[in-house]
Design a protein around this motif. Sequence first.
Motif, PDB file in Angstrom:
ATOM      1  N   LEU A 164      16.911 -18.955  47.776  1.00 45.42           N
ATOM      2  CA  LEU A 164      15.516 -18.859  47.360  1.00 45.42           C
ATOM      3  C   LEU A 164      15.099 -17.418  47.104  1.00 45.42           C
ATOM      4  O   LEU A 164      14.255 -17.147  46.249  1.00 45.42           O
ATOM      5  N   GLY A 165      15.666 -16.491  47.857  1.00 46.67           N
ATOM      6  CA  GLY A 165      15.305 -15.085  47.721  1.00 46.67           C
ATOM      7  C   GLY A 165      15.814 -14.325  48.923  1.00 46.67           C
ATOM      8  O   GLY A 165      16.617 -14.832  49.709  1.00 46.67           O
ATOM      9  N   PHE A 166      15.341 -13.114  49.090  1.00 47.60           N
ATOM     10  CA  PHE A 166      15.764 -12.302  50.220  1.00 47.60           C
ATOM     11  C   PHE A 166      14.610 -11.434  50.688  1.00 47.60           C
ATOM     12  O   PHE A 166      13.634 -11.197  49.961  1.00 47.60           O
ATOM     13  N   PHE A 167      14.724 -10.971  51.953  1.00 44.05           N
ATOM     14  CA  PHE A 167      13.693 -10.147  52.570  1.00 44.05           C
ATOM     15  C   PHE A 167      14.139  -8.699  52.645  1.00 44.05           C
ATOM     16  O   PHE A 167      15.331  -8.402  52.741  1.00 44.05           O
ATOM     17  N   ASP A 168      13.154  -7.823  52.607  1.00 43.16           N
ATOM     18  CA  ASP A 168      13.408  -6.421  52.864  1.00 43.16           C
ATOM     19  C   ASP A 168      13.875  -6.285  54.302  1.00 43.16           C
ATOM     20  O   ASP A 168      13.224  -6.762  55.233  1.00 43.16           O
ATOM     21  N   MET A 169      15.016  -5.647  54.513  1.00 47.47           N
ATOM     22  CA  MET A 169      15.588  -5.536  55.852  1.00 47.47           C
ATOM     23  C   MET A 169      14.709  -4.716  56.776  1.00 47.47           C
ATOM     24  O   MET A 169      14.628  -4.972  57.975  1.00 47.47           O
ATOM     25  N   TYR A 170      14.038  -3.713  56.238  1.00 52.09           N
ATOM     26  CA  TYR A 170      13.262  -2.793  57.055  1.00 52.09           C
ATOM     27  C   TYR A 170      11.856  -3.335  57.267  1.00 52.09           C
ATOM     28  O   TYR A 170      10.907  -2.983  56.571  1.00 52.09           O
TER      29      TYR A 170
ATOM     30  N   ARG B 104      10.903 -21.344  41.554  1.00 50.87           N
ATOM     31  CA  ARG B 104      10.586 -20.008  42.044  1.00 50.87           C
ATOM     32  C   ARG B 104       9.424 -20.054  43.033  1.00 50.87           C
ATOM     33  O   ARG B 104       8.384 -20.640  42.751  1.00 50.87           O
ATOM     34  N   PHE B 105       9.624 -19.439  44.197  1.00 52.95           N
ATOM     35  CA  PHE B 105       8.565 -19.336  45.194  1.00 52.95           C
ATOM     36  C   PHE B 105       7.836 -18.008  45.010  1.00 52.95           C
ATOM     37  O   PHE B 105       8.475 -16.970  44.844  1.00 52.95           O
ATOM     38  N   PRO B 106       6.516 -18.017  45.040  1.00 56.99           N
ATOM     39  CA  PRO B 106       5.790 -16.745  44.932  1.00 56.99           C
ATOM     40  C   PRO B 106       6.051 -15.880  46.160  1.00 56.99           C
ATOM     41  O   PRO B 106       6.238 -16.406  47.266  1.00 56.99           O
ATOM     42  N   PRO B 107       6.090 -14.561  46.011  1.00 62.19           N
ATOM     43  CA  PRO B 107       6.373 -13.682  47.158  1.00 62.19           C
ATOM     44  C   PRO B 107       5.438 -13.902  48.337  1.00 62.19           C
ATOM     45  O   PRO B 107       5.850 -13.795  49.489  1.00 62.19           O
ATOM     46  N   GLY B 108       4.180 -14.232  48.073  1.00 63.59           N
ATOM     47  CA  GLY B 108       3.236 -14.437  49.167  1.00 63.59           C
ATOM     48  C   GLY B 108       3.453 -15.715  49.943  1.00 63.59           C
ATOM     49  O   GLY B 108       2.848 -15.889  51.010  1.00 63.59           O
ATOM     50  N   ARG B 109       4.303 -16.621  49.420  1.00 61.33           N
ATOM     51  CA  ARG B 109       4.534 -17.894  50.122  1.00 61.33           C
ATOM     52  C   ARG B 109       5.204 -17.659  51.461  1.00 61.33           C
ATOM     53  O   ARG B 109       4.955 -18.365  52.430  1.00 61.33           O
ATOM     54  N   PHE B 110       6.081 -16.668  51.553  1.00 63.54           N
ATOM     55  CA  PHE B 110       6.771 -16.358  52.788  1.00 63.54           C
ATOM     56  C   PHE B 110       6.251 -15.026  53.310  1.00 63.54           C
ATOM     57  O   PHE B 110       6.798 -13.963  53.014  1.00 63.54           O
ATOM     58  N   SER B 111       5.186 -15.091  54.039  1.00 62.25           N
ATOM     59  CA  SER B 111       4.585 -13.883  54.602  1.00 62.25           C
ATOM     60  C   SER B 111       4.611 -13.965  56.119  1.00 62.25           C
ATOM     61  O   SER B 111       4.474 -15.038  56.702  1.00 62.25           O
TER      62      SER B 111
END
Length: 304
Positions: free
Chosen positions: A68-74, A88-95
């Motif tokens: 689905l995507g990836f997260f910033d490690m930091y 596609r999931f919007p970036p704000g969906r996983f906050s």
Amino acid sequence: MSRRFPSPTAAPPLEDENLLSEILLRLPPQPSSLPRASLVSNRWRRIASDPGFSRRFRRHHRPNPPLLGFFDMYGCRSFVPTLEAPDRFPPGRFSLQRGDDDWFWSLGSRHGLVLILNRPTNQLLVWDPVTCDKHWIAVPPGFECDSDSPIGGAVLRYAVDDHHFLVALVSTTEKQDHTRAIASAYLSETNTWSDIISTPLPPASESRFQLQAEDLPPFECPTMIYCSIPAVLVGDSLYWWLRDSSYNILQFDLDRDCLTVIPAPVDLYDSDIHFSVMRADDGGLGFLFVSKFSVQLWKTKVIL
């Protein structure tokens, strides 16, 4: 005269509930597959929305789930989607909401779960971004949450039960001038950490990068977990780089509950070599080396 009775007519494939569920089970694992199928009819919607069928669907596609995507490690500050519309999931969906004093560091993700270390509170967060479930776990005594002793970690779900998970932690510790690797595993089913196990690490040695420059004095390269690269899961074992002068590999065998240091198969002192640990095609442990002039792919061989 004998009378012939007509044999019962077989139900059409899409009218057979069992056969229909098997067909829907083989839809592509994209996020839009089941929502689209549920729009066909009430029968399709009932099957696609059934929790039992959803678990079967995830298990069926577990070997090759979509990314689905990836997260910033930091700090997990942002989610970067990788799929195109309509998946596609919007970036704000996983906050992820954080407090003012929180300092998050992502230790890795696997099986739909993200493992995050919150250093100020000495806690681990196991987070399911899809369901928004959060599980806070206290770091066990013996692990120091500071930059001098980096912690490596990994999270994975059980193969059969999607509700429970396992967290593995590794780090290094200094005792009587000897460096040891330590490890422990947490089981959500029992809400307990296993006893800490350890193994001695190779002694610190002079960095050969530094020795290449005659005008610079040599220094010792301390051994620690290389946390910038997530752990690799091969079979029942997790593997981390050991950040030292030779880049050994630390193996945490979850089945046997033991730690082992594996030497790299080639000389990694050359600063132009890029090194990765991965799963080999046959399911074993593999190593990839890329230099200016060559690419080498190694894999472990089990000798019976």
